[in-house]
Design a protein around this motif. Structure first.
Motif, short mmCIF file in Angstrom:
data_model
loop_
_atom_site.label_atom_id
_atom_site.label_comp_id
_atom_site.label_asym_id
_atom_site.label_seq_id
_atom_site.Cartn_x
_atom_site.Cartn_y
_atom_site.Cartn_z
N LEU A 226 -16.12 4.33 -11.17
CA LEU A 226 -15.96 5.43 -12.26
C LEU A 226 -14.50 4.97 -11.83
N LEU A 227 -13.72 4.69 -11.34
CA LEU A 227 -12.15 4.36 -11.20
C LEU A 227 -12.94 3.16 -11.99
N ALA A 228 -13.21 2.45 -12.42
CA ALA A 228 -12.14 1.23 -13.35
C ALA A 228 -13.13 1.95 -15.15
N ILE A 229 -13.69 2.97 -15.16
CA ILE A 229 -13.50 3.79 -16.71
C ILE A 229 -12.49 4.75 -16.84
N HIS A 230 -12.81 4.98 -15.73
CA HIS A 230 -10.74 6.38 -15.41
C HIS A 230 -9.81 5.56 -15.76
N ALA A 231 -9.38 5.19 -15.28
CA ALA A 231 -8.52 4.17 -15.23
C ALA A 231 -8.27 3.34 -16.60
N ALA A 232 -9.31 2.90 -17.66
CA ALA A 232 -9.36 2.40 -18.88
C ALA A 232 -8.94 3.33 -20.04
N TRP A 233 -9.72 4.32 -19.40
CA TRP A 233 -9.71 5.91 -20.73
C TRP A 233 -7.86 5.39 -20.92
N ARG A 234 -6.99 5.99 -19.16
CA ARG A 234 -5.58 6.56 -18.86
C ARG A 234 -5.13 5.39 -19.28
N TRP A 235 -5.10 4.44 -18.84
CA TRP A 235 -3.47 3.15 -18.79
C TRP A 235 -3.67 2.18 -19.90
N HIS A 236 -4.93 2.28 -20.99
CA HIS A 236 -4.97 0.69 -21.51
C HIS A 236 -3.69 1.15 -23.20
N ALA A 237 -3.03 1.76 -22.77
CA ALA A 237 -2.54 1.44 -23.73
C ALA A 237 -1.06 1.56 -23.54
N MET A 238 -1.25 1.07 -22.30
CA MET A 238 0.14 0.66 -21.36
C MET A 238 1.02 -0.87 -21.90
N LEU A 239 -0.03 -1.18 -22.56
CA LEU A 239 0.69 -2.98 -23.36
C LEU A 239 0.30 -2.92 -24.70
N PRO A 240 1.42 -3.40 -25.25
CA PRO A 240 1.33 -3.50 -26.57
C PRO A 240 0.76 -4.43 -27.65
N SER A 241 -0.41 -4.33 -27.05
CA SER A 241 -1.71 -5.22 -27.53
C SER A 241 -3.04 -4.26 -27.73
N PRO A 242 -3.16 -4.32 -28.67
CA PRO A 242 -4.39 -3.36 -28.79
C PRO A 242 -6.00 -3.15 -28.01
N ASN A 243 -6.06 -4.39 -27.74
CA ASN A 243 -7.00 -5.08 -26.43
C ASN A 243 -7.28 -4.99 -25.56
N SER A 244 -6.24 -5.72 -24.95
CA SER A 244 -5.87 -6.34 -23.62
C SER A 244 -6.01 -5.62 -22.56
N GLY A 245 -5.14 -4.46 -22.84
CA GLY A 245 -4.47 -2.59 -21.84
C GLY A 245 -6.59 -2.23 -21.03
N TRP A 246 -7.49 -3.09 -22.17
CA TRP A 246 -8.35 -1.94 -21.63
C TRP A 246 -9.16 -2.86 -20.21
N SER A 247 -8.83 -4.25 -20.57
CA SER A 247 -9.01 -4.78 -19.64
C SER A 247 -9.21 -4.75 -18.19
N GLU A 248 -7.54 -5.02 -18.53
CA GLU A 248 -6.64 -4.44 -17.35
C GLU A 248 -6.24 -3.71 -16.81
#
Length: 319
Positions: A226-248
């Motif tokens: 659940l933290l994986a899903i929550h973290a992806a939604w909350r922090w994916h935009a921290m990276l400039p790439s439109p894609n790499s932030g999701w998995s990270e």
């Protein structure tokens, strides 16, 4: 369908058993050399803008596909099995899951020797590695593993399963192009736009699908799905790439650790923000990198399972 299924499984098993083959005529090396030659010629002709970038994209991607097809057809004239073995070897050469795991294991092995670990990290990340301590090296390694899960594993594998070998070649050619010319600097801001944009497009869906995949792997390992899903939604935009932030970000949540932290490039501090909840640990060590490698391994197995489920739809494709 059986022939294609055998191709996918055979290429995956070869990659798992032998790792990325090292030889002078490796497809990625050939694509890179062809890209450099075409770039130099186009620049000499004054085609260093957007039009030149499109021509460059067509030459590289088209050249890769035509080269594979020409050899495939030629060998098929001798015997169909020769053509299939050629396809198997090309597919095996372009899948790199084992190589990603091995790179992470090499960093883990070098952790007790910080100069060697920093040297190892230079081949994985585009930041200054000299300021990195042990915790920074571990965070950077986990970031590299998680980012490459999408563009190095999920997109190529699923493209092979759904679109056949042409799909895999297309994905790897575009990724190679992006790594060579897809930079927003003075030389490539206009010339490399087609490579950068197409790279964003091909990884858009796999990047987002990586989140439930990572969550499923965390569930299997009894960690933090659940933290994986929550973290992806909350922090994916921290990276400039439109894609790499999701998995990270999903990795950060699944492992319940903070990633990123101070990042230096060419001696300048460009960011010091952490990805993750402030209560999560940021002083990471070897145990955290081992957990990240275990998570990556389970993700790879799940990705293959999903990919095999896509194989029957390969017959619906018009090519």
């Amino acid at each position: 369908m059986n022939e294609h299924l055998t191709l996918v499984v055979g290429a995956w098993l070869l990659d798992a058993a032998l790792g990325d083959p090292v030889y002078r005529q490796h497809p990625i090396r050939l694509i890179g050399a062809w890209s450099f030659a075409c770039e130099r010629r186009l620049f000499a002709l004054g085609q260093d803008g957007r039009l030149g970038g499109v021509l460059h994209w067509i030459l590289i991607v088209g050249g890769a596909l035509c080269t594979w097809l020409a050899v495939h057809v030629g060998l098929g004239q001798v015997h169909p099995w020769f053509a299939w073995l050629w396809d198997l070897f090309v597919a095996y050469s372009l899948l790199s899951f084992r190589n990603l795991l091995d790179e992470g294991r090499r960093v883990l092995k070098d952790l007790d020797d910080l100069p060697a670990a920093r040297m190892r990290m230079r081949m994985l990340v585009g930041r200054d590695t000299e300021p990195l301590g042990r915790d920074g090296i571990v965070r950077a390694a986990i970031e590299s593993l998680s980012e490459n899960l999408t563009d190095g594993v999920l997109t190529p594998l699923w493209a092979l399963c759904l679109f056949g070998l042409p799909g895999l070649i297309l994905v790897k050619a575009i990724s190679t192009l992006d790594s060579m010319v897809g930079y927003p600097n003075a030389r490539y801001a206009r010339f490399g736009w087609a490579a950068a944009l197409s790279d964003d497009w091909i990884h858009w869906l796999p990047a987002r699908l990586s989140v439930p995949l990572i969550a499923a792997a965390a569930l299997i390992l009894r960690w933090h799905p659940l933290l994986a899903i929550h973290a992806a939604w909350r922090w994916h935009a921290m990276l400039p790439s439109p894609n790499s932030g999701w998995s990270e970000a999903a990795f950060a949540g699944a492992l319940r650790v903070q990633l990123l932290g101070p990042i230096w490039r060419q001696g300048c501090l460009i960011s010091e923000h952490f990805m993750g909840d402030p209560d999560w640990p940021r002083d990471l060590g070897a145990a955290d990198l081992r957990r990240a490698l275990a998570l990556l391994l389970v993700c790879g197995v799940l990705a293959l399972t999903v990919g095999l489920g896509l194989v029957p739809y390969r017959g619906l494709m018009p090519w």
